[in-house]
Scaffold this active site. Structure first.
Site, PDB file in Angstrom:
ATOM      1  N   HIS A 166       0.843  -1.198   0.000  1.00  0.00           N
ATOM      2  CA  HIS A 166       0.000   0.000   0.000  1.00  0.00           C
ATOM      3  C   HIS A 166       0.879   1.249   0.000  1.00  0.00           C
ATOM      4  CE1 HIS A 166      -3.714  -2.153   1.938  1.00  0.00           C
ATOM      5  NE2 HIS A 166      -3.141  -2.880   0.977  1.00  0.00           N
ATOM      6  N   GLU A 215       0.857   3.941   1.712  1.00  0.00           N
ATOM      7  CA  GLU A 215       1.288   4.417   3.029  1.00  0.00           C
ATOM      8  C   GLU A 215       2.480   3.626   3.548  1.00  0.00           C
ATOM      9  OE1 GLU A 215      -3.324   4.257   3.391  1.00  0.00           O
ATOM     10  OE2 GLU A 215      -1.760   3.457   2.065  1.00  0.00           O
ATOM     11  N   CYS A 244      -6.356   1.839   5.683  1.00  0.00           N
ATOM     12  CA  CYS A 244      -6.970   0.616   6.165  1.00  0.00           C
ATOM     13  C   CYS A 244      -6.388   0.266   7.538  1.00  0.00           C
ATOM     14  CB  CYS A 244      -6.708  -0.522   5.178  1.00  0.00           C
ATOM     15  SG  CYS A 244      -4.957  -0.999   5.086  1.00  0.00           S
ATOM     16  N   CYS A 288      -2.495  -0.131   7.529  1.00  0.00           N
ATOM     17  CA  CYS A 288      -1.761   1.130   7.400  1.00  0.00           C
ATOM     18  C   CYS A 288      -1.958   2.025   8.623  1.00  0.00           C
ATOM     19  CB  CYS A 288      -2.191   1.845   6.127  1.00  0.00           C
ATOM     20  SG  CYS A 288      -1.733   0.932   4.633  1.00  0.00           S
TER      21      CYS A 288
END
Length: 203
Positions: free
Chosen positions: A91, A93, A121, A124
């Site tokens: 992801h 992040e 999410c 993260c």
């Protein structure tokens, strides 16, 4: 790979990749529309949106993230690479936090800010707490999987040893437009998820 914010000078951090060669993640961008220091939330979100747009070009959900130093300078930025690398943790992040830690030579990103186009999410959000990030600035809220106030609030959980300040809705319409266009194009091309359902946004 050129930084999507087209800097005059950029430090490239090669992250160790489990699949293939190191992934260039852009750090300390200086250029864009001037020296990138002391950015406002809107300005930093523009950089994140550019990286989100890039992620869509290689088939990933368009989410971008930027880590700002305590002085508001860009330390690192990345777009989603989950599909590109076959990495469930790829992801935006996570990639940006990893790169910022390497640049700072410290996993503690105290007083740093993470700017991201979509509400993080659970994974993260947990990483933000573990990295001791001071503040998260997000674009669109994720009512299905967001963990910064939508479905749960991991970053402000008083039971944890660190809480993260949350600022939401920054250029949210721009982030939402990117996501809606991406999924509309996938539906049109017939490249939806394997079970026939539209994939959930990943932040």
């Amino acid at each position: 790979m050129l930084c999507s914010c087209r800097p005059r000078a950029v430090e490239i951090v090669e992250l160790p990749a489990r699949s293939g060669a190191g992934i260039p993640v852009h750090g300390r961008c200086s250029g864009h529309t001037g020296v990138m220091s002391g950015l406002t939330d809107d300005e930093a979100m523009e950089v994140a949106l550019a990286h989100a747009d890039d992620a869509a070009t290689w088939g990933d959900v368009p989410v971008g993230a930027v880590v700002l130093s305590p002085e508001g300078e860009v330390l690192a930025a990345a777009g989603n690479r989950r599909e590109a690398d076959g990495d469930p943790t790829g992801h935006a992040e996570i990639l940006a936090l990893r790169a910022a830690g390497l640049i700072q030579e410290d996993w503690r990103l105290s007083d740093c800010t993470l700017v991201v186009t979509l509400e993080p999410c659970t994974m993260c959000a947990g990483a933000l707490v573990l990295a001791r990030v001071r503040r998260v600035v997000l674009g669109a809220w994720d009512e299905k999987a967001g963990a910064c106030g939508s479905t749960r609030d991991v970053v402000r959980d008083s039971r944890l040893n660190h809480q993260v300040e949350v600022t939401g809705g920054v250029l949210a319409h721009r982030s939402q437009e990117l996501l809606e266009r991406f999924f509309a194009e996938r539906r049109f091309s017939g490249s939806a998820s394997v079970d026939g359902e539209e994939p959930e946004p990943v932040g």
